[in-house]
Design a protein around this motif. Structure first.
Motif, PDB file in Angstrom:
ATOM      1  N   THR A   1       0.829  -1.209   0.000  1.00 53.47           N
ATOM      2  CA  THR A   1       0.000   0.000   0.000  1.00 53.47           C
ATOM      3  C   THR A   1       0.860   1.255   0.000  1.00 53.47           C
ATOM      4  O   THR A   1       0.633   2.184  -0.789  1.00 53.47           O
ATOM      5  CB  THR A   1      -0.941   0.004   1.219  1.00 53.47           C
ATOM      6  OG1 THR A   1      -1.701  -1.192   1.229  1.00 53.47           O
ATOM      7  CG2 THR A   1      -1.862   1.203   1.195  1.00 53.47           C
TER       8      THR A   1
ATOM      9  N   ALA B   1       2.646   1.628  -3.353  1.00 52.09           N
ATOM     10  CA  ALA B   1       1.692   2.043  -4.386  1.00 52.09           C
ATOM     11  C   ALA B   1       1.352   3.515  -4.257  1.00 52.09           C
ATOM     12  O   ALA B   1       1.315   4.247  -5.251  1.00 52.09           O
ATOM     13  CB  ALA B   1       0.421   1.191  -4.300  1.00 52.09           C
ATOM     14  N   LEU B   2       1.130   3.966  -3.046  1.00 49.88           N
ATOM     15  CA  LEU B   2       0.820   5.392  -2.853  1.00 49.88           C
ATOM     16  C   LEU B   2       2.028   6.256  -3.162  1.00 49.88           C
ATOM     17  O   LEU B   2       1.895   7.363  -3.690  1.00 49.88           O
ATOM     18  CB  LEU B   2       0.335   5.633  -1.420  1.00 49.88           C
ATOM     19  CG  LEU B   2      -1.041   5.043  -1.078  1.00 49.88           C
ATOM     20  CD1 LEU B   2      -1.351   5.231   0.405  1.00 49.88           C
ATOM     21  CD2 LEU B   2      -2.130   5.661  -1.936  1.00 49.88           C
TER      22      LEU B   2
ATOM     23  N   ARG C   1       4.250   5.698  -5.417  1.00 50.32           N
ATOM     24  CA  ARG C   1       4.454   5.726  -6.869  1.00 50.32           C
ATOM     25  C   ARG C   1       3.342   6.466  -7.591  1.00 50.32           C
ATOM     26  O   ARG C   1       3.287   6.460  -8.820  1.00 50.32           O
ATOM     27  CB  ARG C   1       4.562   4.318  -7.416  1.00 50.32           C
ATOM     28  CG  ARG C   1       5.833   3.649  -6.992  1.00 50.32           C
ATOM     29  CD  ARG C   1       6.036   2.373  -7.721  1.00 50.32           C
ATOM     30  NE  ARG C   1       7.333   1.816  -7.379  1.00 50.32           N
ATOM     31  CZ  ARG C   1       7.790   0.686  -7.823  1.00 50.32           C
ATOM     32  NH1 ARG C   1       7.063  -0.035  -8.644  1.00 50.32           N
ATOM     33  NH2 ARG C   1       8.973   0.252  -7.464  1.00 50.32           N
ATOM     34  N   GLY C   2       2.451   7.048  -6.852  1.00 44.48           N
ATOM     35  CA  GLY C   2       1.419   7.869  -7.462  1.00 44.48           C
ATOM     36  C   GLY C   2       0.129   7.145  -7.796  1.00 44.48           C
ATOM     37  O   GLY C   2      -0.734   7.710  -8.458  1.00 44.48           O
ATOM     38  N   VAL C   3       0.024   5.896  -7.388  1.00 41.79           N
ATOM     39  CA  VAL C   3      -1.238   5.196  -7.596  1.00 41.79           C
ATOM     40  C   VAL C   3      -2.258   5.824  -6.653  1.00 41.79           C
ATOM     41  O   VAL C   3      -1.987   6.020  -5.475  1.00 41.79           O
ATOM     42  CB  VAL C   3      -1.080   3.685  -7.304  1.00 41.79           C
ATOM     43  CG1 VAL C   3      -2.428   2.980  -7.382  1.00 41.79           C
ATOM     44  CG2 VAL C   3      -0.090   3.067  -8.258  1.00 41.79           C
ATOM     45  N   GLY C   4      -3.406   6.122  -7.153  1.00 43.98           N
ATOM     46  CA  GLY C   4      -4.416   6.783  -6.346  1.00 43.98           C
ATOM     47  C   GLY C   4      -4.931   5.894  -5.228  1.00 43.98           C
ATOM     48  O   GLY C   4      -4.875   4.664  -5.286  1.00 43.98           O
TER      49      GLY C   4
ATOM     50  N   ASP D   1      -7.864   5.398  -4.560  1.00 47.57           N
ATOM     51  CA  ASP D   1      -9.005   4.618  -5.041  1.00 47.57           C
ATOM     52  C   ASP D   1      -8.594   3.252  -5.565  1.00 47.57           C
ATOM     53  O   ASP D   1      -9.402   2.331  -5.611  1.00 47.57           O
ATOM     54  CB  ASP D   1      -9.761   5.399  -6.119  1.00 47.57           C
ATOM     55  CG  ASP D   1      -8.881   5.759  -7.307  1.00 47.57           C
ATOM     56  OD1 ASP D   1      -7.671   5.977  -7.094  1.00 47.57           O
ATOM     57  OD2 ASP D   1      -9.405   5.825  -8.439  1.00 47.57           O
ATOM     58  N   ARG D   2      -7.311   3.061  -5.941  1.00 48.67           N
ATOM     59  CA  ARG D   2      -6.832   1.764  -6.411  1.00 48.67           C
ATOM     60  C   ARG D   2      -5.994   1.040  -5.363  1.00 48.67           C
ATOM     61  O   ARG D   2      -5.797  -0.164  -5.455  1.00 48.67           O
ATOM     62  CB  ARG D   2      -6.013   1.951  -7.681  1.00 48.67           C
ATOM     63  CG  ARG D   2      -6.887   2.411  -8.844  1.00 48.67           C
ATOM     64  CD  ARG D   2      -6.137   2.617 -10.125  1.00 48.67           C
ATOM     65  NE  ARG D   2      -5.432   1.411 -10.536  1.00 48.67           N
ATOM     66  CZ  ARG D   2      -4.381   1.429 -11.327  1.00 48.67           C
ATOM     67  NH1 ARG D   2      -3.904   2.581 -11.770  1.00 48.67           N
ATOM     68  NH2 ARG D   2      -3.790   0.306 -11.670  1.00 48.67           N
ATOM     69  N   ALA D   3      -5.498   1.751  -4.359  1.00 42.63           N
ATOM     70  CA  ALA D   3      -4.619   1.140  -3.351  1.00 42.63           C
ATOM     71  C   ALA D   3      -5.362   0.758  -2.075  1.00 42.63           C
ATOM     72  O   ALA D   3      -4.801   0.063  -1.236  1.00 42.63           O
ATOM     73  CB  ALA D   3      -3.480   2.098  -3.007  1.00 42.63           C
TER      74      ALA D   3
END
Length: 146
Positions: free
Chosen positions: A32, A35-36, A38-41, A43-45
């Motif tokens: 998590t 992912a956050l 690396r810029g994953v929103g 809403d996806r993490a």
């Protein structure tokens, strides 16, 4: 009959289970955070973060049970003394219709009690039997049984 005290187990199997759960929680938490980062929103993490929190909660519960060395149940000449109830409740042998150790994991004790006031007995690990309002099923998991 001598008194027999049942306590929570600290066996190697439970140590392994707690370690795996806490390790999985750290892994999901790390996924998590990465992912956050690396810029994953969010809403996806969020599924990984929610999974980390749930596995962590279950792991911490198992850890608390493993470290709790209080007596859970005492087998006495008079009956079963359930220390999980406050105050501890004595279930007379005349009310116990079945008591057995689960052979699958060896650390679960199940007791079936009949003829007691089901409204009065609402302890942890207890449930009314599905087909009888006068029967109570008591289950102790993580119990050290030999």
């Amino acid at each position: 009959m001598e008194r027999v005290e049942l306590r929570n187990s600290r066996g190697p199997a439970w140590v392994l289970i707690v370690t795996v759960k806490l390790g999985a929680a750290l892994l999901l938490g790390g996924v998590t955070v990465i992912a956050l980062g690396r810029g994953v929103g969010l809403d996806r993490a969020w599924p990984a973060g929610l999974g980390a929190l749930l596995v962590l909660a279950f792991g911490l519960f198992d850890l608390s049970q493993m470290l709790d060395r209080k007596v859970q149940l005492t087998l006495t000449p008079e009956g079963l003394l359930d220390h999980r109830m406050q105050p501890p409740l004595l279930l007379p042998w005349s009310a116990v219709s079945a008591m057995f150790q689960d052979s699958a994991d060896g650390h679960t004790v199940s007791v079936t009690v009949q003829g007691l006031d089901t409204a009065r007995y609402r302890g942890p690990g207890t449930a009314r039997a599905p087909f009888s309002s006068a029967t109570i099923n008591i289950q102790l998991d993580h119990v050290e049984v030999s």
